[in-house]
Write a protein that holds these residues in place. Structure first.
Motif, mmCIF file in Angstrom:
data_model
loop_
_atom_site.group_PDB
_atom_site.id
_atom_site.type_symbol
_atom_site.label_atom_id
_atom_site.label_comp_id
_atom_site.label_asym_id
_atom_site.label_seq_id
_atom_site.Cartn_x
_atom_site.Cartn_y
_atom_site.Cartn_z
ATOM 1 N N SER A 94 -3.577 6.281 5.996
ATOM 2 C CA SER A 94 -4.170 5.691 4.792
ATOM 3 C C SER A 94 -4.843 4.365 5.110
ATOM 4 O O SER A 94 -5.922 4.055 4.585
ATOM 5 N N ARG A 95 -4.205 3.595 5.967
ATOM 6 C CA ARG A 95 -4.732 2.278 6.341
ATOM 7 C C ARG A 95 -5.878 2.387 7.338
ATOM 8 O O ARG A 95 -6.796 1.577 7.348
ATOM 9 N N PRO B 10 -8.165 5.383 8.210
ATOM 10 C CA PRO B 10 -8.605 6.775 8.032
ATOM 11 C C PRO B 10 -9.390 7.338 9.202
ATOM 12 O O PRO B 10 -9.479 8.556 9.360
ATOM 13 N N ASN C 107 0.863 -1.185 0.000
ATOM 14 C CA ASN C 107 0.000 0.000 0.000
ATOM 15 C C ASN C 107 0.898 1.234 0.000
ATOM 16 O O ASN C 107 1.512 1.546 1.013
ATOM 17 N N SER D 134 -2.603 6.605 0.501
ATOM 18 C CA SER D 134 -3.797 7.118 -0.155
ATOM 19 C C SER D 134 -3.631 8.574 -0.551
ATOM 20 O O SER D 134 -3.073 9.383 0.203
ATOM 21 N N ASP D 135 -4.157 8.930 -1.724
ATOM 22 C CA ASP D 135 -4.104 10.331 -2.152
ATOM 23 C C ASP D 135 -5.142 11.188 -1.418
ATOM 24 O O ASP D 135 -5.248 12.385 -1.671
ATOM 25 N N LYS D 136 -5.870 10.573 -0.487
ATOM 26 C CA LYS D 136 -6.784 11.327 0.374
ATOM 27 C C LYS D 136 -6.084 11.796 1.652
ATOM 28 O O LYS D 136 -6.698 12.448 2.495
ATOM 29 N N GLY E 52 2.327 7.342 -2.424
ATOM 30 C CA GLY E 52 0.972 7.514 -2.936
ATOM 31 C C GLY E 52 0.196 8.624 -2.266
ATOM 32 O O GLY E 52 -0.916 8.938 -2.692
ATOM 33 N N VAL E 53 0.754 9.238 -1.216
ATOM 34 C CA VAL E 53 0.017 10.286 -0.513
ATOM 35 C C VAL E 53 0.323 11.646 -1.131
ATOM 36 O O VAL E 53 1.217 11.789 -1.959
ATOM 37 N N ASN F 222 2.386 14.310 -6.851
ATOM 38 C CA ASN F 222 1.723 14.168 -5.557
ATOM 39 C C ASN F 222 1.504 15.498 -4.829
ATOM 40 O O ASN F 222 1.128 15.496 -3.663
#
Length: 509
Positions: free
Chosen positions: A448-449, A451, A171, A174-176, A249-250, A196
């Protein structure tokens, strides 16, 4: 990532032109008449004969109290730069040498003090030594990057030390989730950072007011490289170009707080950064610096105590809104849990005066604030870096920051940390500045894992997953026969590593 909605303005800023006009009205001599015409009492203008300084005035967040204190600020010869209404912190400029003392007598004012010792001009990171620039190998292209790694990955020993290379396969983040780099600015045009970068969560907070205009968050010059290097360690993309970050990925954003020319990180800029990050929905902030001009701010000093209170309020505000702060422990090899430390570097904007401080009462900001993750640095041998400050029950976790005495088996044989630099460049640096972004990246993977996790929960999980080498029998990194530092504590938690070296793979599994 979209900003969190806000039902009201969080801060009220004075337009630059109006602030300049008000400042001119406070000059001695001819300025007195202008000030009186503006409604400022003659007593205030008569006292406004010193150098113009910046101040923080801390009061309650009650609207009526804030309005009354703002009126008293004007009567004392001050000009409000910005009012952070949610935390009751007002940033003020004044040339009245008695301004802070007068404001401390005002009903409803909790504390007030100067944020600097040098006068305002038309204009303290934690890395050690000059950067060592390197050339990037031929780019592989995204198709082969996933299978073979990034072109310079063989020199990224820090990623392997915390298993971030393995975590990226499970993983990448997350882009969130966004990590804000509170620093000297970030070159978001760098090809390893552009994919990013979150411009909507970026600003220039120098002076205390957030400027979100295009590019305001970028470094002033190539010499202001610190923030760009930090950003790459957090979230450089896995795109077949250069290097990779811990959480590729963030999102990463830039909140610039360093003054031009001096690169000092003054309190009003840091307060602005914490509030801005919170209001823009940032999940993690990275703080690889200390707040100037004092390496340690003593709460029994009226000015320094006001600064501690103002920054503490801003940090807590962000934490309540879901933001975790990660900060470097510093590069002085100081034991932050000791009874006394000799500080000969403060104030660093005028003339330093040697003093002995108690680190339980005089705080390195922001790293020693409650709730902030305090990060020490390690080298490739998982040994505390020779420069890293530390402290039993002060240090929270450790991460790779580089060490010239710990040499890795890599193509370059360089024990420092390789990352991005302005103008599409790359360089090695070492310092707790380089350790903190490794931890911020792991925190972003955890967010990310999970939230739903609060800042406190993220910190607890990170500590539980950390791997602690335990205190070494002796600590003599330069091999000169003299023990340089003493590690206190046990295998579970100790002064060198806190709860241990963070683990990126555990964060995503």
């Amino acid at each position: 990532m979209a900003s969190r909605p806000s039902s009201r303005r969080r801060a009220i800023a004075v337009p630059v032109g109006l602030a300049l006009t008000a400042s001119l009205a406070l000059l001695p001599g001819a300025g007195t008449a202008l000030a009186q015409e503006a409604g400022v009492p003659a007593a205030a203008t008569a006292a406004a004969d010193g150098e113009q300084l910046s101040y923080v005035v801390n009061t309650s967040s009650h609207p009526g109290t804030i309005r009354r204190v703002e009126r008293e600020i004007a009567r004392a010869g001050g000009t409000v730069v910005v009012t952070h209404r949610d935390i009751g912190v007002i940033v003020v400029h004044s040339a009245n040498p008695g301004f802070a003392e007068r404001m401390r007598e005002v009903r409803g004012v909790h504390s007030a003090g100067a944020t600097r010792t040098a006068p305002l001009r038309s204009a303290g990171t934690t890395e050690v030594g000059a950067p060592q620039y390197v050339s990037e190998p031929a780019r592989t292209g995204a198709a082969t990057a996933s299978a073979e790694g990034e072109p310079m990955e063989a020199d990224l020993w820090g990623l392997r030390a915390i298993r971030a290379d393995e975590a990226a396969k499970v993983n990448p983040g997350s882009d969130k989730v966004t990590v804000a780099v509170i620093d000297t600015g970030v070159d978001d045009t760098h090809p390893d950072l552009a994919p990013n970068f979150s411009a909507g969560q970026s600003a220039n907070c120098v002076g205390g007011v957030a400027d979100t205009s295009e590019g305001a968050w970028r470094p002033y010059t190539d010499g202001d490289y610190h923030g760009t290097h930090v950003a790459g360690s957090i979230a450089a993309a896995r795109n077949g170009i250069g290097v990779a970050g811990v959480a590729p990925g963030v999102k990463v954003s830039s909140i610039k707080v360093s003054e031009p020319d001096t690169s000092l990180f003054y309190p009003e800029a840091v307060i602005c950064a914490f509030v801005f990050a919170a209001d823009k929905g940032v999940e993690i902030t990275n703080n690889s610096y200390y707040v100037d001009p004092y390496l340690y701010n003593c709460e029994d000093d009226a000015d320094q105590g006001a600064v501690v209170e103002a920054i503490r309020r801003a940090a807590r505000y962000a934490e309540r809104r879901g933001t975790l702060h990660v900060a470097s422990a510093g590069n002085s090899n100081h034991d932050l849990a000791s009874d006394a430390i000799v500080d000969g570097s403060s104030p660093n904007d005028t003339t330093p005066v040697e003093r002995t401080i108690d680190p339980s009462e005089c705080l390195d900001l922001p790293t020693q604030l409650p709730g902030v993750v305090t990060v020490t640095a390690t080298g490739v041998q998982d040994l505390k870096s020779y420069y890293s400050s530390y402290g039993h029950r002060v240090a929270d976790v450790a991460a790779p920051g580089g060490d010239r005495f710990q040499i890795p088996d890599t193509p370059s044989g360089n024990g420092r940390i390789l990352s991005t630099m302005p103008n599409d460049s790359y360089a090695f640096l070492q310092g707790t500045s380089m350790a903190s972004p490794h931890v911020a990246g792991v925190a972003a993977l955890l967010k990310s894992r999970h939230p739903w996790a609060s800042p406190a929960m993220l910190q607890l999980m990170m500590k539980a997953q950390a791997d602690n080498p335990g205190c070494p029998e002796t600590y003599d990194p330069d091999g000169n026969g003299v023990e340089d530092s003493t590690c206190e504590g046990g295998k579970r938690v100790n002064g060198f590593y806190g709860y241990g070296i963070v683990d990126a793979l555990d964060a995503v599994e």
